[in-house]
Motif scaffolding. Sequence first.
Motif, short mmCIF file in Angstrom:
data_model
loop_
_atom_site.label_atom_id
_atom_site.label_comp_id
_atom_site.label_asym_id
_atom_site.label_seq_id
_atom_site.Cartn_x
_atom_site.Cartn_y
_atom_site.Cartn_z
N PHE A 1 0.84 -1.20 0.00
CA PHE A 1 0.00 0.00 0.00
C PHE A 1 0.88 1.26 0.00
O PHE A 1 0.65 2.19 -0.78
CB PHE A 1 -0.91 0.02 1.23
CG PHE A 1 -2.28 -0.56 0.98
CD1 PHE A 1 -3.09 -0.04 0.00
CD2 PHE A 1 -2.75 -1.62 1.74
CE1 PHE A 1 -4.36 -0.55 -0.24
CE2 PHE A 1 -4.01 -2.15 1.50
CZ PHE A 1 -4.82 -1.62 0.51
N THR A 2 1.88 1.28 0.89
CA THR A 2 2.75 2.45 0.97
C THR A 2 3.58 2.61 -0.29
O THR A 2 3.78 3.73 -0.79
CB THR A 2 3.68 2.33 2.20
OG1 THR A 2 2.88 2.16 3.37
CG2 THR A 2 4.54 3.57 2.36
N THR A 3 4.06 1.49 -0.83
CA THR A 3 4.87 1.54 -2.05
C THR A 3 4.08 2.11 -3.22
O THR A 3 4.54 3.02 -3.92
CB THR A 3 5.37 0.13 -2.41
OG1 THR A 3 6.11 -0.42 -1.31
CG2 THR A 3 6.27 0.17 -3.64
N ALA A 4 2.87 1.59 -3.43
CA ALA A 4 2.04 2.06 -4.54
C ALA A 4 1.60 3.50 -4.32
O ALA A 4 1.54 4.30 -5.27
CB ALA A 4 0.82 1.16 -4.70
N ALA A 5 1.30 3.85 -3.06
CA ALA A 5 0.89 5.23 -2.77
C ALA A 5 2.03 6.20 -3.05
O ALA A 5 1.80 7.30 -3.56
CB ALA A 5 0.45 5.35 -1.31
N SER B 1 -4.56 14.60 -3.22
CA SER B 1 -5.15 13.29 -2.96
C SER B 1 -4.06 12.25 -2.74
O SER B 1 -4.12 11.45 -1.79
CB SER B 1 -6.05 12.87 -4.13
OG SER B 1 -6.49 11.54 -3.98
N SER B 2 -3.04 12.27 -3.59
CA SER B 2 -1.95 11.29 -3.49
C SER B 2 -1.15 11.49 -2.21
O SER B 2 -0.74 10.51 -1.57
CB SER B 2 -1.03 11.42 -4.71
OG SER B 2 -1.74 11.17 -5.91
N ALA B 3 -0.90 12.74 -1.83
CA ALA B 3 -0.13 13.03 -0.62
C ALA B 3 -0.86 12.55 0.63
O ALA B 3 -0.26 11.93 1.52
CB ALA B 3 0.17 14.52 -0.52
N LEU B 4 -2.17 12.81 0.71
CA LEU B 4 -2.94 12.37 1.87
C LEU B 4 -2.97 10.84 1.95
O LEU B 4 -2.86 10.27 3.04
CB LEU B 4 -4.36 12.92 1.78
CG LEU B 4 -4.51 14.44 1.92
CD1 LEU B 4 -5.97 14.85 1.76
CD2 LEU B 4 -3.97 14.93 3.27
N GLN B 5 -3.10 10.21 0.81
CA GLN B 5 -3.11 8.74 0.79
C GLN B 5 -1.77 8.18 1.25
O GLN B 5 -1.72 7.22 2.03
CB GLN B 5 -3.44 8.24 -0.61
CG GLN B 5 -3.55 6.73 -0.70
CD GLN B 5 -3.86 6.26 -2.10
OE1 GLN B 5 -3.11 6.52 -3.03
NE2 GLN B 5 -4.98 5.59 -2.27
N PHE B 6 -0.68 8.77 0.79
CA PHE B 6 0.65 8.29 1.17
C PHE B 6 0.87 8.40 2.68
O PHE B 6 1.35 7.46 3.32
CB PHE B 6 1.71 9.09 0.41
CG PHE B 6 3.12 8.71 0.77
CD1 PHE B 6 3.57 7.41 0.61
CD2 PHE B 6 4.00 9.67 1.27
CE1 PHE B 6 4.88 7.06 0.94
CE2 PHE B 6 5.30 9.33 1.61
CZ PHE B 6 5.75 8.02 1.44
N ILE B 7 0.49 9.54 3.27
CA ILE B 7 0.64 9.71 4.72
C ILE B 7 -0.24 8.68 5.45
O ILE B 7 0.17 8.10 6.46
CB ILE B 7 0.27 11.13 5.14
CG1 ILE B 7 1.22 12.15 4.49
CG2 ILE B 7 0.34 11.28 6.66
CD1 ILE B 7 0.80 13.59 4.68
N GLY B 8 -1.44 8.46 4.92
CA GLY B 8 -2.33 7.47 5.52
C GLY B 8 -1.73 6.08 5.51
O GLY B 8 -1.85 5.33 6.50
#
Length: 305
Positions: A126-130, A168-175
Amino acid sequence: MDEQSEQSKNIQASRLECVETKGPWPFVTWRAYRAADQSRYNWSSRHHRKGLVRPVALKTIANGNSLLCCLWKPQELNWWIGVIFAIGSLLFMIGSVLCLSPKLATVWSLDSLQINTIFFAGSIPFTTAAYLQLFQAANADESTDENSGSSMRLSILGWRPGDIGWLSSALQFIGTILFNFNTFDATLPSLDWFESNLLIWVPNIFGSILFLASGYLAFIEICHAYWAWNPKDVSWWVVFTNLLGCVGFMVSAVFGIFLPGPANIDAATLSTTFTLLGAIGFFIGSLLMLPEMSTSTKSMTKVAQ
């Protein structure tokens, strides 16, 4: 002759005039341009960021040849993002099923620690793809000229808070990073209810909130509005199923709180069930990213006259 044609193309691009914009305030996610020869071009934020020519109709998935050509494209960043997200989602699905089916876990000789390790393993893809998605958004050319981005310097993270795709991508990555912490902490032995809340539930609830915000931003980006129903478009289904997955994770986090006293079996079961539903949503959305990338790379779509 080729050099003259290229110069002509650059001059043509530089004369594009924006005649219409759309998007949920304060973002602009769609633009219509008119060239000097009166031809029109449409620009869409998601498709531009991901290098897609045009929206892909859902019915094209029924075409076996079109679908097969998307199953192996390791030269495309979009392919890696979709496949790695799918792997993470699959591991979350496996972990959830094992939690909900103790007999199955017994057959495989898996205890709770090993099952929690499966969740942690799933958080890594998840983190890698994000991150790959954030990297893609950080390096998307902001110009409408398709040739202007060839000499861009690569950015590791970027800073484009006014760009809905990057945000959107930044919030997902932190999540996803918070999910790394909470799934790893779940493998720690002998935590009391307060430690479990602090180390597992808190990063889970905040990670889920960031996922939900990220999912909704991605949804309104493709809708060009706060809500739209467009089930014929593959990209719409990608972000819609992802948004449903985010909702599933959010509900799971709410029921996942630890209270003093005996464990609440019903709440734990609900939490795991919604984790499973969330993972299924992400898994479907990840797989749909493969046919979404079936078109070749380009920034804008010429509108038929």
